[in-house]
Design a protein around this motif. Structure first.
Motif, PDB file in Angstrom:
ATOM      1  N   ASN A 115       0.909  -1.175  -0.093  1.00 46.58           N
ATOM      2  CA  ASN A 115      -0.094   0.058  -0.003  1.00 46.58           C
ATOM      3  C   ASN A 115       0.978   1.174   0.070  1.00 46.58           C
ATOM      4  OD1 ASN A 115       1.087  -0.216   2.397  1.00 46.58           O
ATOM      5  ND2 ASN A 115      -0.862   0.275   3.527  1.00 46.58           N
ATOM      6  N   THR A 116       2.203   1.155  -0.372  1.00 46.55           N
ATOM      7  CA  THR A 116       3.019   2.264  -0.504  1.00 46.55           C
ATOM      8  C   THR A 116       3.680   2.573  -1.780  1.00 46.55           C
ATOM      9  OG1 THR A 116       5.013   0.960  -0.018  1.00 46.55           O
ATOM     10  CG2 THR A 116       3.980   1.980   2.049  1.00 46.55           C
ATOM     11  N   ARG A 151       1.250   4.253  -8.569  1.00 44.21           N
ATOM     12  CA  ARG A 151       0.028   3.999  -7.718  1.00 44.21           C
ATOM     13  C   ARG A 151       0.638   2.860  -6.938  1.00 44.21           C
ATOM     14  NH1 ARG A 151      -3.724  -0.781 -10.005  1.00 44.21           N
ATOM     15  NH2 ARG A 151      -3.129  -1.672  -7.951  1.00 44.21           N
ATOM     16  N   SER A 152       0.099   2.433  -5.579  1.00 42.52           N
ATOM     17  CA  SER A 152       0.514   1.536  -4.679  1.00 42.52           C
ATOM     18  C   SER A 152       0.087  -0.072  -5.566  1.00 42.52           C
ATOM     19  CB  SER A 152       0.109   1.650  -3.531  1.00 42.52           C
ATOM     20  OG  SER A 152      -1.230   1.720  -3.473  1.00 42.52           O
ATOM     21  N   GLU A 154      -1.851  -1.998  -3.696  1.00 41.49           N
ATOM     22  CA  GLU A 154      -3.177  -2.137  -3.013  1.00 41.49           C
ATOM     23  C   GLU A 154      -4.246  -0.809  -3.747  1.00 41.49           C
ATOM     24  OE1 GLU A 154      -4.799  -0.845   1.062  1.00 41.49           O
ATOM     25  OE2 GLU A 154      -3.642  -2.615   1.313  1.00 41.49           O
ATOM     26  N   ASP A 155      -3.841   0.354  -3.935  1.00 40.10           N
ATOM     27  CA  ASP A 155      -4.503   1.206  -4.522  1.00 40.10           C
ATOM     28  C   ASP A 155      -5.709   1.408  -3.922  1.00 40.10           C
ATOM     29  OD1 ASP A 155      -4.547   3.493  -6.463  1.00 40.10           O
ATOM     30  OD2 ASP A 155      -5.476   2.139  -7.914  1.00 40.10           O
ATOM     31  N   SER A 156      -5.987   1.291  -2.868  1.00 40.60           N
ATOM     32  CA  SER A 156      -7.390   1.348  -2.364  1.00 40.60           C
ATOM     33  C   SER A 156      -7.948   2.813  -2.495  1.00 40.60           C
ATOM     34  CB  SER A 156      -7.408   1.369  -0.706  1.00 40.60           C
ATOM     35  OG  SER A 156      -6.937   0.140  -0.335  1.00 40.60           O
ATOM     36  N   ASN A 160      -6.635   8.303   2.305  1.00 43.29           N
ATOM     37  CA  ASN A 160      -5.429   7.934   2.871  1.00 43.29           C
ATOM     38  C   ASN A 160      -4.481   7.160   2.130  1.00 43.29           C
ATOM     39  OD1 ASN A 160      -6.913   5.651   3.449  1.00 43.29           O
ATOM     40  ND2 ASN A 160      -6.255   5.494   5.651  1.00 43.29           N
ATOM     41  N   HIS A 161      -4.895   6.965   0.928  1.00 40.28           N
ATOM     42  CA  HIS A 161      -3.992   6.334  -0.198  1.00 40.28           C
ATOM     43  C   HIS A 161      -3.975   7.377  -1.305  1.00 40.28           C
ATOM     44  CE1 HIS A 161      -4.959   2.639   1.804  1.00 40.28           C
ATOM     45  NE2 HIS A 161      -3.769   2.135   1.390  1.00 40.28           N
ATOM     46  N   ARG A 163      -1.851   8.583  -5.203  1.00 34.29           N
ATOM     47  CA  ARG A 163      -1.184   8.288  -6.650  1.00 34.29           C
ATOM     48  C   ARG A 163      -0.402   9.427  -7.017  1.00 34.29           C
ATOM     49  NH1 ARG A 163      -5.957   5.960 -10.713  1.00 34.29           N
ATOM     50  NH2 ARG A 163      -6.175   3.883  -9.617  1.00 34.29           N
TER      51      ARG A 163
END
Length: 175
Positions: A115-116, A151-152, A154-156, A160-161, A163
């Motif tokens: 997720n990073t 993007r990560s 996970e790309d939720s 708090n995520h 791009r």
């Protein structure tokens, strides 16, 4: 009545030979969309991260500024990037054994951090020695899993995520 005051005027073709350092032209490619690449045993081009420039003189130098934002999908990824002039790798490490030669060091992710995103970049000066079109581009090497550009893994869809963007800028500098 208007007054124009300047310390120096530089011609559009850059400063005279021996004066060096004048920016003659700038070209840019910015990638704002996302992309992905699965495992590969070779470097592959990154879509949207190439830019062509035609130097006005074969003695000109090209200043390249580039950055890449990337994420990964697995708990063990090894990936790296390299800068190319046409089909020639530039700004890469010396050859040594079986080690990959790349521009942006090894990026190894060995934990569950899908997720990073990671951002890498640099500035390089190239002397192509031509006055014909030259294409600079960025390539990706990915050993395991999937690598995502901008993007990560996970790309939720959550506040708090985020791009990012990736870009390559080339500038012709007079010699």
């Amino acid at each position: 009545m208007s007054t124009l005051k300047v310390n120096k005027i530089i011609p559009t073709a850059g400063v005279p030979t021996g004066g060096g350092g004048g920016i003659i032209q700038i070209k840019n490619a910015i990638k704002t969309d996302t992309g992905s690449s699965g495992e590969s045993s070779n470097f592959i081009d990154i879509s949207g991260l190439s830019v062509a420039i035609t130097p006005t003189s074969s003695s000109s130098k090209i200043l390249i500024c580039c950055n890449i934002t990337a994420g990964h999908s697995a708990t063990s990824n090894v990936f790296g990037f390299r800068l190319m002039r046409g089909s020639t790798a530039i700004a890469v490490s010396d050859s040594d054994g079986n080690r990959r030669q790349w521009t942006f060091g090894e990026m190894t992710a060995r934990s569950n951090t899908n997720n990073t995103t990671h951002s890498v970049g640099g500035t390089f000066l190239d002397s192509p020695g031509v006055d014909t079109a030259v294409t600079y581009k960025l390539q990706l090497y990915n050993r395991y899993g999937t690598i995502y550009i901008n993007r990560s893994g996970e790309d939720s869809n959550s506040d708090n995520h985020g791009r990012g963007v990736s870009a390559i800028t080339v500038m012709e500098v007079s010699a």
